[in-house]
Design a protein around this motif. Structure first.
Motif, PDB file in Angstrom:
ATOM      1  N   ASP A 173       0.844  -1.209   0.000  1.00 36.49           N
ATOM      2  CA  ASP A 173       0.000   0.000   0.000  1.00 36.49           C
ATOM      3  C   ASP A 173       0.871   1.248   0.000  1.00 36.49           C
ATOM      4  N   LYS A 174       1.946   1.202   0.787  1.00 33.51           N
ATOM      5  CA  LYS A 174       2.844   2.365   0.839  1.00 33.51           C
ATOM      6  C   LYS A 174       3.505   2.585  -0.519  1.00 33.51           C
ATOM      7  N   LEU A 175       3.886   1.482  -1.163  1.00 33.24           N
ATOM      8  CA  LEU A 175       4.510   1.615  -2.489  1.00 33.24           C
ATOM      9  C   LEU A 175       3.506   2.179  -3.495  1.00 33.24           C
ATOM     10  N   THR A 176       2.230   1.794  -3.302  1.00 35.74           N
ATOM     11  CA  THR A 176       1.190   2.313  -4.193  1.00 35.74           C
ATOM     12  C   THR A 176       1.085   3.833  -4.038  1.00 35.74           C
ATOM     13  N   GLU A 177       1.102   4.280  -2.788  1.00 39.76           N
ATOM     14  CA  GLU A 177       1.069   5.730  -2.551  1.00 39.76           C
ATOM     15  C   GLU A 177       2.267   6.394  -3.207  1.00 39.76           C
ATOM     16  N   TYR A 178       3.410   5.728  -3.079  1.00 43.43           N
ATOM     17  CA  TYR A 178       4.642   6.287  -3.642  1.00 43.43           C
ATOM     18  C   TYR A 178       4.523   6.447  -5.159  1.00 43.43           C
ATOM     19  N   VAL A 179       4.071   5.408  -5.851  1.00 39.55           N
ATOM     20  CA  VAL A 179       4.005   5.517  -7.316  1.00 39.55           C
ATOM     21  C   VAL A 179       2.939   6.535  -7.741  1.00 39.55           C
ATOM     22  N   LYS A 180       1.889   6.649  -6.933  1.00 40.10           N
ATOM     23  CA  LYS A 180       0.872   7.673  -7.260  1.00 40.10           C
ATOM     24  C   LYS A 180       1.492   9.060  -7.142  1.00 40.10           C
ATOM     25  N   GLY A 181       2.367   9.218  -6.164  1.00 37.67           N
ATOM     26  CA  GLY A 181       3.039  10.496  -5.956  1.00 37.67           C
ATOM     27  C   GLY A 181       3.952  10.881  -7.103  1.00 37.67           C
ATOM     28  N   ILE A 182       4.403   9.878  -7.879  1.00 35.48           N
ATOM     29  CA  ILE A 182       5.296  10.220  -8.993  1.00 35.48           C
ATOM     30  C   ILE A 182       4.615   9.993 -10.346  1.00 35.48           C
ATOM     31  N   GLY A 183       3.299  10.021 -10.352  1.00 36.05           N
ATOM     32  CA  GLY A 183       2.604  10.111 -11.638  1.00 36.05           C
ATOM     33  C   GLY A 183       1.820   8.897 -12.103  1.00 36.05           C
ATOM     34  N   ALA A 184       1.922   7.739 -11.400  1.00 33.29           N
ATOM     35  CA  ALA A 184       1.165   6.570 -11.847  1.00 33.29           C
ATOM     36  C   ALA A 184      -0.258   6.631 -11.288  1.00 33.29           C
ATOM     37  N   LYS A 185      -1.158   5.909 -11.957  1.00 30.49           N
ATOM     38  CA  LYS A 185      -2.538   5.900 -11.447  1.00 30.49           C
ATOM     39  C   LYS A 185      -2.690   4.889 -10.332  1.00 30.49           C
ATOM     40  N   GLY A 186      -1.859   3.864 -10.367  1.00 30.69           N
ATOM     41  CA  GLY A 186      -1.947   2.844  -9.324  1.00 30.69           C
ATOM     42  C   GLY A 186      -0.878   1.794  -9.518  1.00 30.69           C
ATOM     43  N   LEU A 187      -0.931   0.781  -8.669  1.00 31.88           N
ATOM     44  CA  LEU A 187       0.061  -0.286  -8.725  1.00 31.88           C
ATOM     45  C   LEU A 187      -0.664  -1.615  -8.597  1.00 31.88           C
ATOM     46  N   ALA A 188      -0.557  -2.448  -9.639  1.00 30.75           N
ATOM     47  CA  ALA A 188      -1.137  -3.785  -9.525  1.00 30.75           C
ATOM     48  C   ALA A 188      -0.031  -4.718  -9.032  1.00 30.75           C
ATOM     49  N   PHE A 189      -0.430  -5.778  -8.329  1.00 25.61           N
ATOM     50  CA  PHE A 189       0.645  -6.659  -7.835  1.00 25.61           C
ATOM     51  C   PHE A 189       0.196  -8.100  -7.717  1.00 25.61           C
ATOM     52  N   VAL A 190       1.170  -8.963  -7.696  1.00 28.34           N
ATOM     53  CA  VAL A 190       0.933 -10.363  -7.372  1.00 28.34           C
ATOM     54  C   VAL A 190       1.865 -10.676  -6.220  1.00 28.34           C
ATOM     55  N   ARG A 191       1.283 -11.150  -5.119  1.00 27.72           N
ATOM     56  CA  ARG A 191       2.117 -11.476  -3.961  1.00 27.72           C
ATOM     57  C   ARG A 191       2.020 -12.977  -3.740  1.00 27.72           C
ATOM     58  N   TRP A 192       3.149 -13.649  -3.856  1.00 25.64           N
ATOM     59  CA  TRP A 192       3.127 -15.108  -3.876  1.00 25.64           C
ATOM     60  C   TRP A 192       3.782 -15.657  -2.608  1.00 25.64           C
ATOM     61  N   VAL A 193       2.975 -15.706  -1.530  1.00 24.60           N
ATOM     62  CA  VAL A 193       3.527 -16.193  -0.263  1.00 24.60           C
ATOM     63  C   VAL A 193       3.250 -17.679  -0.106  1.00 24.60           C
TER      64      VAL A 193
END
Ligand code: ASP
Length: 589
Positions: free
Chosen positions: A339-359
């Protein structure tokens, strides 16, 4: 020095039985009553002065009056020390002092002169001359001096001539804001401080000097960052009768020699190269840190027909869907961290961040419900993700996906602490010539306007400026731009064409660099060069991350110098002489 003459630097004292004279600053006094030890420091290190029962009483008294930072000269005989200190070079010996001079007393300094300090930087900068007494800073500046020496040795040996160019000049077209110097004699006129000696070094080539070098001070009025100072030094050079290859080869030779001589590090040549285009595609940056992988992977082909609108609409709008993989990061990159990384990328111009987390056995993926049979597996396969990894995906125009993933790649790598030590050099070549400026709907030069386009691109100058690449190159070290340069346009007619492509009018050309354009009418050998940031080189070679650590008297964020208080107000008289009146500052309401 009251009759004493130094024979040794503190750090170099050796030879039991030798009579030596040392001078330095008191690091520490240990007074044990009938025994006194003084650690004496100079720029080479520390030596212990010893005073005991056998010491002349007057000298013993003098020693007992000493405090930190007093300046002393001491004469004595080197003897073996009882309790050895393996941490310092002179730790096995001490000087049995026979004569002592207190050359200067010192007030208690506002902070202790020690390597590991947590005193705030502002206070240290205010008393920079005390801060500079610290060994770490002295070592940095000494290494910086060695770098300068190797540069002079190397380029001199290769036929370069050091020539000084003026500091007060007509503004150079490097693209940053100028620092201006008002002229007293010429009412209302200004000199500019050079952003670099660019035009002058080209003129020196026209004049036939063939190879020029200068450790040039450059001035740029830009917003400051840790790796930017308003004044800095560039190992500035220019060569005639050369093409790109010759310049890269010559400067690689310097890098190899420099790292061997100063750090005893072997740099393998030739240095790796990437075109600008490849660097952007693979690392999302024109100055990628290649000490680690995490390369960007284009998955547009795989998702262009999927049911996830975010992906498909990015592609339909001419953009792309790209991903990076954070290996073995599924545990540490929790939902909250993502979520924090999503905020970060939004701050530098992206609309969002999609992800796959494979635990666990099955990867967690919010957009999986929009994908068809096997589509997620295909994506994971393509990006090389395995159980334990996190895939981070951005979908947008390339202008957004690439730099955003480039920045994210760095951020995640730092967070995961996976960037290895070492020195990774990389040439970036074939820079685009023009940069499209949406605000003004025009093409701007990415470099100075004397940069030569690649031969095969000249045909596109009028028709398709976006296709034109330049004979321009940058040298990158561990993700920092160390140097940039280019082959220059030496053909008068081509230069005129370039100016036209940049939308410069004849009047503008004449006013800004008419003299240079004129000079090229008298014949010039093909030439090019570059400027290597001496400060940045020193910063990386000393293992620091701020230019302030390798600059003797640096400026802070707001471009002021805390010790002297520059910039300051000047006398009304001085202003009148310059016909300058100060407009009151506008108050923010
Ligand atoms: N003047 C350029 C710069 O300061 C270097 C060069 O092209 O030689 O970046």
């Amino acid at each position: 020095m009251q009759g004493l003459k130094r024979t040794h630097y503190c750090g170099d004292v050796e030879g039991i039985g030798n009579e030596v004279v040392v001078g330095g600053y008191v690091q520490k006094v240990r007074d044990l009553g009938n025994l006194i030890f003084i650690d004496l420091r100079d720029r080479t290190g520390i030596v212990q002065l010893a005073f005991d029962d056998s010491t002349d009483r007057e000298i013993f008294e003098k020693a007992s009056d000493c405090h930190s930072e007093y300046v002393l000269m001491a004469k004595g005989v080197v003897r073996e020390r009882e309790s050895k200190n393996t941490a310092i070079k002179t730790g096995n010996i001490e000087i049995d002092v026979k004569d002592l001079r207190v050359l200067a007393k010192a007030q208690t300094p506002p902070f202790e002169i020690v390597d590991d300090t947590n005193v705030n930087e502002e206070l240290r900068l205010k008393y920079r001359y005390l801060d500079l007494r610290r060994k770490v800073l002295q070592d940095n500046l000494i290494m910086r001096s060695k770098i300068a020496k190797v540069a002079r040795d190397y380029y001199y040996e290769n036929g370069f001539i050091e020539i000084e160019t003026p500091m007060m000049i007509k503004s150079t077209p490097e693209g940053a804001r100028d620092y201006l110097v008002p002229s007293r004699v010429h009412h209302g006129k200004f000199y500019a401080l050079p952003q670099s000696p660019q035009m002058y070094k080209q003129l020196l080539m026209i004049a036939g000097f063939d190879r020029y070098i200068q450790l040039a001070r450059c001035f740029r009025d830009e917003d400051l960052r840790a790796d930017r100072q308003p004044e800095f030094t560039q190992i500035d050079l220019e060569m005639s009768f050369v093409d790109v290859e010759d310049i890269l080869e010559m400067n690689e030779g310097f890098i190899q020699r420099l790292f061997k001589e100063v750090l005893d590090v072997d740099v393998e040549l030739p240095l790796p190269r990437l075109t600008y285009k490849d660097a952007m595609e693979r690392y999302g940056s024109d100055k990628p840190d290649t000490r680690f992988g995490m390369e960007i992977c284009d998955i547009s082909e795989l998702v262009k027909n999927c049911g996830f609108g975010v992906f498909t609409s990015a592609i339909e709008n001419g953009g792309s869907v790209r991903a990076i993989v954070a290996k073995d990061a599924a545990k540490s990159l929790t939902r909250k961290e993502i979520d924090k990384l999503t905020e970060y990328v939004k701050g530098i111009g992206a609309k969002g961040l999609a992800f796959v987390r494979w635990v666990d056995d099955e990867p967690t993926c919010a957009f999986a419900k929009f994908l068809g049979e096997g589509e997620l597996d295909a994506i994971l396969n393509k990006v090389g993700a395995q159980k334990g990894d996190v895939v981070l995906i951005v979908a947008d125009k390339n202008k957004v996906t690439l730099p955003v993933l480039g920045a994210l790649r760095l951020k995640v790598a730092k967070q995961l602490d996976i960037i290895p030590e070492g020195f990774n050099f990389l040439w970036i070549t074939e820079f685009p010539f023009f940069e499209y400026d949406e605000d003004t709907d025009s093409w701007l030069a990415m470099h100075h306007p004397f940069t030569m386009p690649m031969d095969e691109c000249i045909q596109y100058l009028d028709t398709d400026p976006g296709k034109v690449t330049a004979k321009a190159y940058d040298l990158v070290l561990n993700g920092t731009e160390l140097s940039s340069g280019s082959i220059r346009i030496t053909d008068y007619e081509l230069q005129q064409k370039m100016f036209q492509a940049l939308g410069l009018s004849d009047e503008e050309i004449e006013a800004k660099f008419g003299f240079l354009v004129e000079a090229y009418k008298y014949g010039a050998a093909p030439h090019g060069g570059m400027g290597i940031g001496l400060d940045r080189l020193a910063m990386i070679m000393t293992g620091n991350d701020s230019l302030r650590d390798v600059t003797a008297f640096p400026k802070v964020q707001n471009a002021s110098e805390l010790m002297s208080g520059a910039p300051n107000v000047v006398d009304e008289e001085q202003l009148q002489e310059l016909s300058i009146s100060i407009i009151p500052e506008k108050k923010e309401n």
